[in-house]
Design an enzyme around this catalytic site. Structure first.
Site, PDB file in Angstrom:
ATOM      1  N   ASP A   1       0.861  -1.367   0.055  1.00 16.49           N
ATOM      2  CA  ASP A   1      -0.027  -0.007   0.176  1.00 16.49           C
ATOM      3  C   ASP A   1       0.842   1.092  -0.054  1.00 16.49           C
ATOM      4  OD1 ASP A   1      -2.368   1.642   0.480  1.00 16.49           O
ATOM      5  OD2 ASP A   1      -1.674   1.784   2.679  1.00 16.49           O
ATOM      6  N   LEU A   2       0.390   2.467  -0.312  1.00 16.68           N
ATOM      7  CA  LEU A   2       1.012   3.624  -0.347  1.00 16.68           C
ATOM      8  C   LEU A   2       0.968   4.426   0.965  1.00 16.68           C
ATOM      9  CD1 LEU A   2       0.690   5.121  -4.072  1.00 16.68           C
ATOM     10  CD2 LEU A   2       2.672   3.912  -2.910  1.00 16.68           C
ATOM     11  N   ASP A   3      -0.049   5.242   1.009  1.00 14.29           N
ATOM     12  CA  ASP A   3      -0.425   6.044   2.331  1.00 14.29           C
ATOM     13  C   ASP A   3      -0.361   5.235   3.472  1.00 14.29           C
ATOM     14  OD1 ASP A   3      -0.904   8.568   0.911  1.00 14.29           O
ATOM     15  OD2 ASP A   3      -2.324   7.399  -0.270  1.00 14.29           O
TER      16      ASP A   3
ATOM     17  N   THR B   1      -3.097   0.322  -4.158  1.00 17.02           N
ATOM     18  CA  THR B   1      -3.439   1.548  -3.363  1.00 17.02           C
ATOM     19  C   THR B   1      -4.917   1.810  -3.875  1.00 17.02           C
ATOM     20  OG1 THR B   1      -3.030   3.768  -3.142  1.00 17.02           O
ATOM     21  CG2 THR B   1      -2.410   2.919  -5.392  1.00 17.02           C
ATOM     22  N   GLY B   2      -5.486   2.751  -3.031  1.00 16.15           N
ATOM     23  CA  GLY B   2      -6.710   3.409  -3.370  1.00 16.15           C
ATOM     24  C   GLY B   2      -6.593   4.477  -4.149  1.00 16.15           C
TER      25      GLY B   2
ATOM     26  N   LYS C   1      -8.156  -5.176  -3.485  1.00 20.48           N
ATOM     27  CA  LYS C   1      -6.920  -5.205  -3.778  1.00 20.48           C
ATOM     28  C   LYS C   1      -6.531  -6.890  -3.598  1.00 20.48           C
ATOM     29  CE  LYS C   1      -5.285  -1.059  -1.632  1.00 20.48           C
ATOM     30  NZ  LYS C   1      -4.407  -0.422  -0.493  1.00 20.48           N
TER      31      LYS C   1
ATOM     32  N   ASP D   1      -1.827  -0.820   6.151  1.00 19.18           N
ATOM     33  CA  ASP D   1      -2.247  -0.202   7.334  1.00 19.18           C
ATOM     34  C   ASP D   1      -3.638  -0.137   7.637  1.00 19.18           C
ATOM     35  OD1 ASP D   1      -2.348   1.681   5.457  1.00 19.18           O
ATOM     36  OD2 ASP D   1      -2.517   3.115   6.829  1.00 19.18           O
TER      37      ASP D   1
ATOM     38  N   ASN E   1      -9.004  -1.163   3.621  1.00 18.11           N
ATOM     39  CA  ASN E   1      -8.844  -1.398   2.282  1.00 18.11           C
ATOM     40  C   ASN E   1      -7.795  -2.343   1.657  1.00 18.11           C
ATOM     41  OD1 ASN E   1      -7.007   0.823   2.360  1.00 18.11           O
ATOM     42  ND2 ASN E   1      -7.406   1.561   0.718  1.00 18.11           N
TER      43      ASN E   1
END
Length: 288
Positions: A7-9, A41-42, A212, A235, A238
């Site tokens: 994931d990114l954020d 990612t979202g 995902k 984290d 999602n």
């Protein structure tokens, strides 16, 4: 491990929305050992790719929670769209709950009010970063505008009446937990959507096949990789589907408690190079 998805954020990116030098070197290290890397990612593709533009790295991107998958060249190779009647119901319920709404489409992101955007995002960021200064919050808001180019229209009806529009995701923000709970209760059993969250006071709506975990499994199959040989890091809610399906699911130190409970491994926070720490721990364990 043969494939690592992140994931990114709140995971690969620090609170400034940047890839730290330690995390960058960790990606280069695994790629040097023949392990493939993918972002999940979202975010939309353009927003997801921005932190990578100065790194010299290229990789596949699973975007909008699995609604879009892009190859290393940035070409869309898979998409899952939402049905318009489902979108209309989601928008109607969220509007009645006085929530701010964004619709992610093949032509970009649409919303109704820039002022409402500023008000809600300010409140959400203040909730998530209660100890931050006003100028730091303002910087985060400006970063959000840079990350996602939101177009403002008068009515969502005009958007959903277009035959050319494909809806990939609907994102909604509430000012209060009660508003969010109200919308969630009315939509949780809607068969045409799956509901997740990527942070405080938001709900994310996708087609049930746009998750995902589903997109990651599909990509792994295309690469000839079994899910037992996949590591995933995340984290928030999602990320749940990919963390459950991966052979090695890793929760960030700053992850939601539900995410920590379902993962066998927990690493340091995103502001303490938790991604790099988890990668190095895995490499040691596998003597790589």
């Amino acid at each position: 491990m043969k494939l690592i998805a992140s994931d990114l954020d709140g995971t690969l990116l620090n609170e400034k929305g940047e890839i730290s030098e330690d995390n960058l070197q960790a990606i280069k290290k695994i790629e040097g050992k023949g392990i493939q890397f993918v972002v999940a990612t979202g975010r939309s593709y353009d927003a997801a790719n921005k932190p990578f533009q100065s790194t010299g790295l290229s990789c596949p991107f699973i975007c909008l929670n699995g609604a879009n998958t892009f190859d290393v060249n940035g070409q869309l190779i898979h998409e899952v769209t939402m049905e318009f009647p489902v979108c209309q119901k989601i928008i109607s319920v969220c509007q009645k709950a006085d929530m701010y709404i964004e619709v992610f489409t093949n032509y970009g992101i649409y919303s109704l009010s820039r002022e409402n955007f500023m008000e809600v995002i300010t409140h959400v960021l203040q909730t998530a970063h209660s100890d931050s200064k006003k100028e730091d919050i303002q910087q985060l808001i400006e970063q959000r505008f840079q990350d996602e180019n939101v177009q403002f229209i008068n009515h969502f009806e005009e958007l959903l009446s277009s035959q050319d529009i494909k809806v990939y995701k609907i994102l909604s923000f509430a000012n209060q937990q009660g508003e969010l709970n109200e919308a969630y209760e009315k939509l949780k059993d809607e068969p045409g959507t799956v509901i997740t969250s990527s942070g405080p006071l938001n709900l994310e709506f996708n087609h049930p096949k746009a998750q995902k975990g589903t997109a990651l499994k599909d990509l792994a199959n295309k690469l000839g990789i079994q899910m037992k040989d996949v590591m995933a890091l995340g984290d928030n809610l999602n990320d749940k589907s990919m963390l459950l399906q991966a052979g090695r699911g890793v929760a960030m130190g700053n992850a939601a408690e539900e995410i920590k409970e379902l993962c066998t491994y927990t690493t340091k926070t995103n502001n303490d190079n938790g991604f790099a720490f988890a990668i190095n721990e895995m490499l040691k364990e596998y003597n790589l």
